[in-house]
Each structure stands twice: as structure tokens, then as C-alpha cells.
Design an enzyme around this catalytic site. Structure first.
Site, PDB file in Angstrom:
ATOM      1  N   TYR A 149      50.626  90.213 -50.361  1.00 40.74           N
ATOM      2  CA  TYR A 149      50.841  88.914 -50.919  1.00 40.74           C
ATOM      3  C   TYR A 149      52.309  88.701 -51.341  1.00 40.74           C
ATOM      4  CZ  TYR A 149      45.834  88.295 -51.460  1.00 40.74           C
ATOM      5  OH  TYR A 149      44.494  87.886 -51.264  1.00 40.74           O
ATOM      6  N   LYS A 199      44.067 103.118 -48.961  1.00 40.46           N
ATOM      7  CA  LYS A 199      43.739 103.703 -47.683  1.00 40.46           C
ATOM      8  C   LYS A 199      44.774 104.757 -47.164  1.00 40.46           C
ATOM      9  CE  LYS A 199      41.407 103.410 -43.494  1.00 40.46           C
ATOM     10  NZ  LYS A 199      40.084 103.902 -43.277  1.00 40.46           N
ATOM     11  N   ASP A 231      37.335 101.658 -47.517  1.00 39.25           N
ATOM     12  CA  ASP A 231      36.153 101.429 -46.653  1.00 39.25           C
ATOM     13  C   ASP A 231      35.027 102.205 -47.352  1.00 39.25           C
ATOM     14  OD1 ASP A 231      37.435 103.771 -46.068  1.00 39.25           O
ATOM     15  OD2 ASP A 231      37.149 103.598 -43.697  1.00 39.25           O
ATOM     16  N   ASP A 255      41.390  91.803 -53.881  1.00 41.35           N
ATOM     17  CA  ASP A 255      40.797  90.565 -53.632  1.00 41.35           C
ATOM     18  C   ASP A 255      39.582  90.649 -52.640  1.00 41.35           C
ATOM     19  OD1 ASP A 255      40.731  87.993 -53.129  1.00 41.35           O
ATOM     20  OD2 ASP A 255      41.697  88.186 -51.033  1.00 41.35           O
ATOM     21  N   ASP A 259      35.389  90.300 -54.293  1.00 42.42           N
ATOM     22  CA  ASP A 259      34.222  89.296 -53.949  1.00 42.42           C
ATOM     23  C   ASP A 259      32.960  89.923 -53.921  1.00 42.42           C
ATOM     24  OD1 ASP A 259      35.971  87.182 -53.934  1.00 42.42           O
ATOM     25  OD2 ASP A 259      35.227  86.495 -51.941  1.00 42.42           O
TER      26      ASP A 259
HETATM   27  C1  IPM Z   1      41.313  85.049 -55.221  1.00 42.12           C
HETATM   28  C2  IPM Z   1      41.493  83.900 -54.015  1.00 42.12           C
HETATM   29  C3  IPM Z   1      43.064  83.833 -54.040  1.00 42.12           C
HETATM   30  C4  IPM Z   1      43.630  85.179 -53.545  1.00 42.12           C
HETATM   31  C5  IPM Z   1      43.688  82.929 -52.856  1.00 42.12           C
HETATM   32  C6  IPM Z   1      42.858  81.363 -53.123  1.00 42.12           C
HETATM   33  C7  IPM Z   1      45.366  82.701 -52.900  1.00 42.12           C
HETATM   34  O1  IPM Z   1      41.087  84.296 -52.881  1.00 42.12           O
HETATM   35  O2  IPM Z   1      41.785  84.694 -56.360  1.00 42.12           O
HETATM   36  O3  IPM Z   1      40.608  85.799 -55.111  1.00 42.12           O
HETATM   37  O4  IPM Z   1      43.535  85.631 -52.528  1.00 42.12           O
HETATM   38  O5  IPM Z   1      44.134  85.742 -54.613  1.00 42.12           O
HETATM   39 MN    MN Z   2      39.710  85.981 -53.401  1.00 43.38          MN
END
Ligand code: IPM
Ligand code: MN
Length: 361
Positions: A149, A199, A231, A255, A259
Site C-alpha cells: 500500500y 507468506k 493461505d 485487508d 473481510d
Molecule cells: C479497507 C478498504 C480500504 C483498504 C480501501 C478502500 C483503500 O478495503 O479499509 O479495508 O484496502 O484498506
Molecule cells: Mn478492505
């Protein structure tokens, strides 16, 4: 009584200046509920919040061409904390707000930890039906300013068959070390279980640095260090999430894993995050993990739980632990009673849960 925040509150109360960035889509809807909850716990615990609202995001960009003006950034620096809704719209090209606003804030305010707790609360259907609340309570400590990033890389020979696009992952010893140090401190306050996720079998340069630094920091903290490849960590999170307490990992892995953590604990609607500057040289930024969800914006169906829990992380960071615990407990109470279907239903149920908690004290 001393006033820890920026605000000289009447009657010697503790006071905080909080920048509110409602953003786009459901952002304003969910942060309005979060603000009302913060105001309620502030009254119950004897502090005051002065909200300062700034219109940043897709709508503001499309209307003015501005993404993050320096004058606003200076104001945000001076705030005690920032509460962000969500930004984004299909009308804004990818990267403009992500890089220009979100990642810029993370870099400018040195928000080097992205704290993402995943907790399966009673009554919430997780993605895996056999998971029980006791199995699933972990926190991802995502490095938040480096890795893939950081913005290193570029494109040459664009538009030709030899077009070459590179993205480089930057990992500094100091950057890795401060992130792992934060994670180790957090693990010591929780169940003492720290897992490095990387990894290292393929990303041998960055992996070696992360592994050596994590081993040193864990040894210093007197903690055992577990390790999982990213993984395998995905598989374990689904198959045996009990093994995780605090996961420390790089920016992109964090990131993606967060999720997955959200899916396992009720979805993006309930997932909170804190972009922390643990050294407190800049204001920390708190935001739900979900995006602006333009498809449900304006329908009254946005789930404010992630925003309220993010506000809880904010209060905890400000030192208001009891107020933070109230927000967490209120969200659990509302979810436990069967989540409301509307934002307004959530708002009422949260206020009732908070009032019941205050009344029981
Ligand atoms: C998050 C989002 C952000 C990230 C994006 C929108 C830049 O996916 O906060 O998880 O990848 O950090
Ligand atoms: Mn995200």
C-alpha cells in the site's frame, strides 16, 4: 479536573473534539446513529464531545474537485479523534479517494496500526454454522502504512505490448517493529496468543524481516509466537478459529483477512476498525470496515453496528473504557435480541440498551 482533550468543557468535565467525516452513501446514516450513541454514553460517564463535521468524499470531490484539502487535514490533525463513515461512489475513478483520502490520511497521521476485531456475538449467524461465540474472538493488527500500500512502483511503456506495471512491497524494520510491538502489547492484555501471518515461504525477503522482528519482540514481551502462512490462515479461520487471539500481519494480508473475519462474525455490517496512531502524534481515525454501499443508501436499511463499534474503539483509545464497554455491550444486546432490519430500528434499540445499562448502574 484536567481536561485531556482539546475541548474546554464546562464544569471541569472531560471534553473531546471529534472530527466527523460522514462521507458518502450509507456513511452519514450509520455515523449519525454512532454519534447519538457516543453522546448518550458521554452523558452517562461525565464527558462531552464537540463534533466538527467535514464534507469529504465522492460527493464533495464531484462538486469541488477537492479530495483532502490541506486546511482540512490540519484540522483533523488537531482533533482528538476522527470518526469516518465511508467514502466512494461508482462515479469516481478507482484510486482517487482510496489513495487521495484514505491512504493519505493513514500516511499523514501515521496511523500505523489498523485494528480489526472479529467477535462472534451470541445470536448472530456467522458464516459457518458450527462456530460458537466462544470459538471466535480475535483481533487483526494490520500494518497500515507500508507493504504493497506504500505506493511504490509504476507503469512504463503504457499502452504498448511491453507495458510494465510494478507494485513494490515496502517493509521497514522500524515499521514492522512498531506494529508488532503494538500487537504484542494487545496480546498480553488479552489471551497472550500472538500469531504472525505472512507468506515467508515465497515472500522470502519481507517474510524474513517480519519473522525475525516478530520473534525478537515476542521474546522481549515474554510471549510465545505462533506463525501461519496466509493461505493456511484462511483455512484455519474457517476450520478452527479458536487458535487465534491476536493476528499481526502486513497491510494487504490484513485487508483480505479482515473481510474474512467480518464474514465469519455476521458480515461487513458489524465489522469495526480503528486506524491507530499508538504514539498519539496524530489523531486516530475510526471507521466501519464496510464501504459506502450506494445500493442500499437512502433505503433506511443500513446496519449501523460497525460504525457504533468503531466509535467504541474510538472511546477506548481516548481512555473512556467504561463508555466504550457500554457501546460494545449495547450492540451485543441488540444483536442478541434479533437484529433490527432498519437503521431507525437499530437507533431505537441501541438507545434503549444504553438506557437500560445506565439505569442498572
Ligand atoms: C479497507 C478498504 C480500504 C483498504 C480501501 C478502500 C483503500 O478495503 O479499509 O479495508 O484496502 O484498506
Ligand atoms: Mn478492505
Amino acid at each position: 479536573m484536567s481536561v485531556p482533550g482539546n475541548v474546554a468543557a464546562p464544569g471541569g468535565h472531560r471534553g473531546y473534539a471529534i472530527a466527523h467525516l460522514p462521507g458518502d452513501g450509507v456513511g452519514p446514516e450509520v455515523t449519525e446513529v454512532a454519534r447519538d450513541c457516543v453522546d448518550a454514553v458521554a452523558a452517562a460517564h461525565g464527558f462531552v464531545v464537540e463534533w466538527r463535521t467535514y464534507p469529504l468524499g465522492a460527493r464533495h470531490f464531484l462538486a469541488t474537485g477537492e479530495v483532502l484539502p490541506d486546511t482540512v487535514l490540519d484540522e483533523l490533525r488537531k482533533a482528538d479523534a476522527v470518526l469516518l463513515g465511508a467514502v466512494g461512489s461508482p462515479d469516481v475513478p478507482p484510486g482517487v479517494l482510496e489513495r487521495g483520502l484514505l491512504l493519505r490520511l493513514r500516511a499523514e497521521l501515521d496511523l500505523y496500526v489498523n485494528l480489526r476485531p472479529s467477535k462472534l456475538r451470541p445470536g448472530v449467524p456467522g458464516a459457518v454454522s458450527r462456530h460458537q461465540p466462544a470459538d471466535l474472538d480475535f483481533v487483526i493488527v494490520r500494518e497500515n502504512t507500508e507493504g504493497l500500500y506504500a505506493g511504490a512502483g509504476g507503469t512504463v511503456h503504457r499502452g504498448t505490448p511491453f507495458e510494465n506495471a510494478t507494485e513494490e512491497s515496502l517493509n521497514t524494520r522500524a515499521g514492522v517493529e512498531r506494529c508488532v510491538r503494538y500487537a504484542a502489547g494487545l496480546a498480553a492484555r488479552r489471551r497472550g496468543r500472538l500469531t504472525l501471518v505472512h507468506k515467508t515461504n515465497v515472500l522470502t525477503h519481507a517474510g524474513d524481516l517480519w519473522r525475525r522482528v516478530a520473534a525478537e519482540v515476542a521474546a522481549e514481551a515474554g510471549l510465545p509466537l505462533d506463525y501461519a502462512h496466509v493461505d493456511a490462515a484462511c483455512l484455519y479461520l474457517v476450520d478452527d478459529p479458536k487458535r487465534f487471539d491476536v493476528i499481526v500481519t502486513d497491510n494487504l494480508f490484513g485487508d483480505i483477512l479482515s473481510d474474512l473475519g467480518a464474514a465469519l462474525t455476521g458480515g461487513l455490517g458489524v465489522a469495526p476498525s480503528g486506524n491507530l496512531n499508538p504514539d498519539r502524534t496524530g489523531a486516530s481515525v475510526f471507521e466501519p470496515v464496510h464501504g459506502s454501499a450506494p445500493d442500499i443508501a437512502g433505503t433506511g436499511r443500513a446496519n449501523p453496528a460497525g460504525a457504533v463499534l468503531s466509535a467504541g474503539l474510538m472511546l477506548d483509545h481516548l481512555g473512556e473504557q467504561q463508555a466504550a464497554a457500554d457501546l460494545d455491550a449495547a450492540v451485543s444486546a441488540v444483536l442478541g435480541a434479533g437484529a433490527p432490519e432498519t437503521t431507525a430500528g437499530w437507533a431505537d434499540a441501541l438507545q434503549q440498551a444504553l438506557a437500560a445499562r445506565a439505569g442498572a448502574r
